[in-house]
Motif scaffolding. Structure first.
Motif, mmCIF file in Angstrom:
data_model
loop_
_atom_site.group_PDB
_atom_site.id
_atom_site.type_symbol
_atom_site.label_atom_id
_atom_site.label_comp_id
_atom_site.label_asym_id
_atom_site.label_seq_id
_atom_site.Cartn_x
_atom_site.Cartn_y
_atom_site.Cartn_z
ATOM 1 N N SER A 1 0.818 -1.204 0.000
ATOM 2 C CA SER A 1 0.000 0.000 0.000
ATOM 3 C C SER A 1 0.860 1.266 0.000
ATOM 4 C CB SER A 1 -0.939 0.002 1.209
ATOM 5 O OG SER A 1 -1.842 -1.082 1.145
ATOM 6 N N ALA A 2 1.978 1.206 0.702
ATOM 7 C CA ALA A 2 2.879 2.363 0.736
ATOM 8 C C ALA A 2 3.477 2.660 -0.627
ATOM 9 C CB ALA A 2 3.987 2.120 1.761
ATOM 10 N N SER A 3 3.511 1.650 -1.495
ATOM 11 C CA SER A 3 4.060 1.847 -2.843
ATOM 12 C C SER A 3 3.052 2.499 -3.787
ATOM 13 C CB SER A 3 4.502 0.498 -3.432
ATOM 14 O OG SER A 3 3.382 -0.280 -3.828
ATOM 15 N N GLY A 4 1.800 2.654 -3.310
ATOM 16 C CA GLY A 4 0.782 3.287 -4.139
ATOM 17 C C GLY A 4 -0.220 2.335 -4.736
ATOM 18 N N VAL A 5 -0.083 1.035 -4.446
ATOM 19 C CA VAL A 5 -1.020 0.031 -4.942
ATOM 20 C C VAL A 5 -1.771 -0.556 -3.748
ATOM 21 C CG1 VAL A 5 -1.283 -2.187 -6.117
ATOM 22 C CG2 VAL A 5 0.430 -0.546 -6.916
ATOM 23 N N PRO A 6 -3.118 -0.477 -3.731
ATOM 24 C CA PRO A 6 -3.860 -1.110 -2.639
ATOM 25 C C PRO A 6 -3.482 -2.585 -2.512
ATOM 26 C CG PRO A 6 -5.313 0.286 -3.923
ATOM 27 C CD PRO A 6 -4.005 0.227 -4.673
ATOM 28 N N ALA A 7 -3.444 -3.071 -1.294
ATOM 29 C CA ALA A 7 -2.923 -4.419 -1.060
ATOM 30 C C ALA A 7 -3.842 -5.514 -1.583
ATOM 31 C CB ALA A 7 -2.672 -4.621 0.428
ATOM 32 N N VAL A 8 -5.141 -5.397 -1.311
ATOM 33 C CA VAL A 8 -6.044 -6.528 -1.540
ATOM 34 C C VAL A 8 -7.295 -6.101 -2.307
ATOM 35 C CG1 VAL A 8 -7.392 -8.367 -0.440
ATOM 36 C CG2 VAL A 8 -5.259 -7.603 0.610
ATOM 37 N N SER A 9 -7.675 -6.934 -3.255
ATOM 38 C CA SER A 9 -8.935 -6.767 -3.975
ATOM 39 C C SER A 9 -9.950 -7.714 -3.358
ATOM 40 C CB SER A 9 -8.730 -7.092 -5.462
ATOM 41 O OG SER A 9 -9.945 -6.995 -6.178
ATOM 42 N N VAL A 10 -11.061 -7.179 -2.871
ATOM 43 C CA VAL A 10 -12.084 -7.976 -2.212
ATOM 44 C C VAL A 10 -13.382 -7.900 -3.013
ATOM 45 C CG1 VAL A 10 -13.476 -8.269 -0.115
ATOM 46 C CG2 VAL A 10 -11.065 -7.619 0.065
ATOM 47 N N GLY A 11 -13.923 -9.051 -3.375
ATOM 48 C CA GLY A 11 -15.186 -9.102 -4.119
ATOM 49 C C GLY A 11 -16.369 -9.099 -3.182
ATOM 50 N N GLY A 12 -16.528 -8.008 -2.427
ATOM 51 C CA GLY A 12 -17.546 -7.941 -1.389
ATOM 52 C C GLY A 12 -18.977 -7.914 -1.886
ATOM 53 N N ALA A 13 -19.188 -7.614 -3.174
ATOM 54 C CA ALA A 13 -20.555 -7.635 -3.709
ATOM 55 C C ALA A 13 -21.114 -9.055 -3.726
ATOM 56 C CB ALA A 13 -20.576 -7.042 -5.118
ATOM 57 N N ASP A 14 -20.230 -10.033 -3.751
ATOM 58 C CA ASP A 14 -20.620 -11.436 -3.640
ATOM 59 C C ASP A 14 -20.310 -11.889 -2.217
ATOM 60 O OD1 ASP A 14 -21.505 -11.861 -6.309
ATOM 61 O OD2 ASP A 14 -19.433 -11.929 -6.978
ATOM 62 N N GLY A 15 -21.363 -11.997 -1.401
ATOM 63 C CA GLY A 15 -21.165 -12.255 0.024
ATOM 64 C C GLY A 15 -20.419 -13.528 0.344
ATOM 65 N N TRP A 16 -20.434 -14.522 -0.559
ATOM 66 C CA TRP A 16 -19.756 -15.791 -0.271
ATOM 67 C C TRP A 16 -18.249 -15.624 -0.137
ATOM 68 C CZ3 TRP A 16 -16.186 -17.399 -3.876
ATOM 69 C CH2 TRP A 16 -16.312 -16.891 -5.182
ATOM 70 N N THR A 17 -17.681 -14.618 -0.815
ATOM 71 C CA THR A 17 -16.238 -14.402 -0.683
ATOM 72 C C THR A 17 -15.885 -13.984 0.741
ATOM 73 O OG1 THR A 17 -16.285 -12.054 -1.321
ATOM 74 C CG2 THR A 17 -16.125 -13.663 -3.095
ATOM 75 N N LEU A 18 -16.780 -13.263 1.391
ATOM 76 C CA LEU A 18 -16.525 -12.798 2.755
ATOM 77 C C LEU A 18 -16.630 -13.945 3.749
ATOM 78 C CD1 LEU A 18 -18.519 -9.426 2.637
ATOM 79 C CD2 LEU A 18 -16.166 -9.912 1.915
ATOM 80 N N THR A 19 -17.531 -14.897 3.484
ATOM 81 C CA THR A 19 -17.591 -16.075 4.360
ATOM 82 C C THR A 19 -16.288 -16.864 4.262
ATOM 83 O OG1 THR A 19 -18.567 -17.648 2.767
ATOM 84 C CG2 THR A 19 -20.089 -16.217 3.964
ATOM 85 N N ASP A 20 -15.690 -16.893 3.075
ATOM 86 C CA ASP A 20 -14.428 -17.618 2.915
ATOM 87 C C ASP A 20 -13.295 -16.943 3.690
ATOM 88 O OD1 ASP A 20 -15.714 -19.419 1.324
ATOM 89 O OD2 ASP A 20 -14.918 -18.681 -0.571
ATOM 90 N N TRP A 21 -13.275 -15.621 3.703
ATOM 91 C CA TRP A 21 -12.291 -14.895 4.520
ATOM 92 C C TRP A 21 -12.449 -15.301 5.989
ATOM 93 C CZ3 TRP A 21 -8.045 -12.115 3.626
ATOM 94 C CH2 TRP A 21 -7.863 -11.475 2.398
#
Length: 465
Positions: A213-233
């Motif tokens: 993130s300090a380099s200017g690129v966000p660390a993680v892409s999260v597909g939060g619009a699909d709730g199943w990805t959050l259950t996997d986290w």
């Protein structure tokens, strides 16, 4: 829909052995060395198969079904649907049947219920949740597996994967597709530009996220619009932090979601979700991002992608293939970082079940239980089969080949996706239950107590307690 009977099956209570960790470690080592990439500099996106001509083999005899029309329903879209269609085309070629793919929607139990009520159920459905199979059986939609399909299943599958497709001692389903849902894929160019290191622990993961993130690129892409990805986290953090015994109990709602172990897991997840600079688009951007985009935006843009990492299963490879990134060179992978003593191993899968007592439906299940079908889709990438007879040479590169080897080497030593074990009303419905509660948590990661209360209220209602 109740799932207590499933919770008693041995597959969901089995522990892990050293084989699991050793096999998965091989995947991490592969990511570090960059094996499977464009070693010859020829610009190819993937390695060719390690062996074989790529011509589908015919190890199983199928009946002639000229003139028969078969419908197959699944929630797959995009490349995943296109790749499965290649499997269906081969089945048509061998049998003379005409097979139509029917796109389904989540929750698939509701979709199928509508079809059944209208007198037009598909012949075969691929169900993404264990709970959906139980519901199909309880609603008397599902047909027991025929002798030919059972023979293929007995020959090619371990007891654990067979048990996942059985209800009440009767075999109904064939697990055609599996998934290792404990992987983090990363953009090698973004990592190199940031001077980031591949992490092994959650603490190191947060340090890597800070560096990127300090380099200017966000660390993680999260597909939060699909709730199943959050259950996997959540599930990966919970399994590693709380341990397999607690995981099994929470999966069956034998402990409440207000338990302190859930509080600790959410607090750990908040260390990531609470950092706006860590997430592509911040919390609001993550909530607006669907899963396919969460992958493709990680592997486009050269050294300045939308994010440097994306967490999800081996099937991410299908979406990476839609970009210019080369798996093994531009796109690498490491095991989900250890929050507790060890990295987690969470598995998922899709089970094929017949909904009509037809010859065509049973023939298709027989085909899907054979290595013939799986090898066709394996060659396309982004697919892993629990079928132990599948030739590893069918997988298109070393990374995906090693993921498949790790799955087979693990045998029955895995934990199945927790939300997929739950009643669909809690663990498998868009905009409701666990999916919605964790989306609200992503929006406001500071509200741990409120999230727990909502999870417990929804779980108690869905489990009938």
């Amino acid at each position: 829909m109740r799932t207590q009977g499933i919770g008693r099956r041995t597959t969901q209570r089995i522990g892990r052995t050293t084989r699991t960790w050793t096999a998965l470690a091989a995947v991490g080592a592969l990511a570090l060395t960059g094996c499977g990439g464009d070693a010859d500099g020829d610009g190819s996106k993937e390695d060719p198969p390690a062996g074989g001509s790529g011509t589908p083999r015919a190890s199983v005899e199928l009946p002639k079904l000229a003139g028969e029309k078969i419908e197959v329903a699944a929630v797959w879209t995009g490349p995943e649907q296109e790749n499965f269609t290649k499997v269906l085309k081969e089945f048509e070629k061998r049998t003379g049947a005409t097979v139509t793919f029917v796109p389904a929607q989540d929750p698939i139990v509701t979709f199928l219920g509508t079809k059944v009520a209208g007198g037009q159920p598909p012949d075969v459905a691929l169900l993404p949740q264990v709970g959906a199979l139980v519901s199909a059986v309880q609603n008397k939609w599902a047909q027991p597996l025929g002798p030919e399909a059972q023979a293929q299943l007995d020959k090619n599958y371990s007891p654990g994967w067979k048990a996942l497709g059985a209800v009440g001692g009767t075999q109904y389903g064939v697990y055609y597709k599996a998934a290792n849902k404990s992987l983090v894929w990363y953009n090698a160019k973004a990592f190199k530009a940031a001077g980031a290191q591949v992490p092994k622990t959650w603490k190191e993961f947060l340090t890597t996220a800070d560096t990127v993130s300090a380099s200017g690129v966000p660390a993680v892409s999260v597909g939060g619009a699909d709730g199943w990805t959050l259950t996997d986290w959540f599930e990966n953090i919970y399994l590693s932090q709380a341990g397999p015994e607690k995981y099994d109990k929470l999966a069956k709602h034998e402990i409440k979601w207000t338990d302190d172990s859930v509080k600790q897991a959410l607090a750990t997840l908040a260390e990531l979700f609470g950092r706006k600079d860590f997430l592509a688009g911040g919390q609001s951007g993550a909530l607006a991002t669907e899963f396919p985009k969460s992958v493709t935006q990680t592997f486009t843009g050269g050294e300045q992608p939308a994010a440097a990492m994306v967490f999800e299963g081996d099937f991410v490879a299908v979406n990476i293939a839609q970009t210019e990134a080369r798996i093994g060179t531009d796109a690498l992978v490491f095991p989900f970082p250890a929050v507790g003593a060890k990295s987690p191993v969470v598995s998922g899968g899709d089970v094929a079940v017949a909904l009509k007592p037809s010859k065509g439906a049973q023939a298709l299940l027989t085909f899907l239980a054979s290595p013939d079908a799986a090898e066709i889709q394996a060659r396309q990438g982004g697919f892993v089969s629990p079928n132990k007879a599948v030739d590893f040479a069918a997988y298109p590169n070393d990374i995906q080949r090693d993921i498949a080897k790790a799955l087979i080497a693990a045998g029955d030593d895995f934990r199945f996706d927790m939300s997929d074990q739950a009643p669909a009303a809690f663990g498998g419905t868009p905009g409701a239950g666990e999916w919605k509660a964790l989306q609200d948590f992503l929006k406001n990661p500071a509200d741990i107590a409120g999230t727990q209360a909502r999870l417990e209220a929804d779980a108690a209602k869905a489990y009938g307690r």
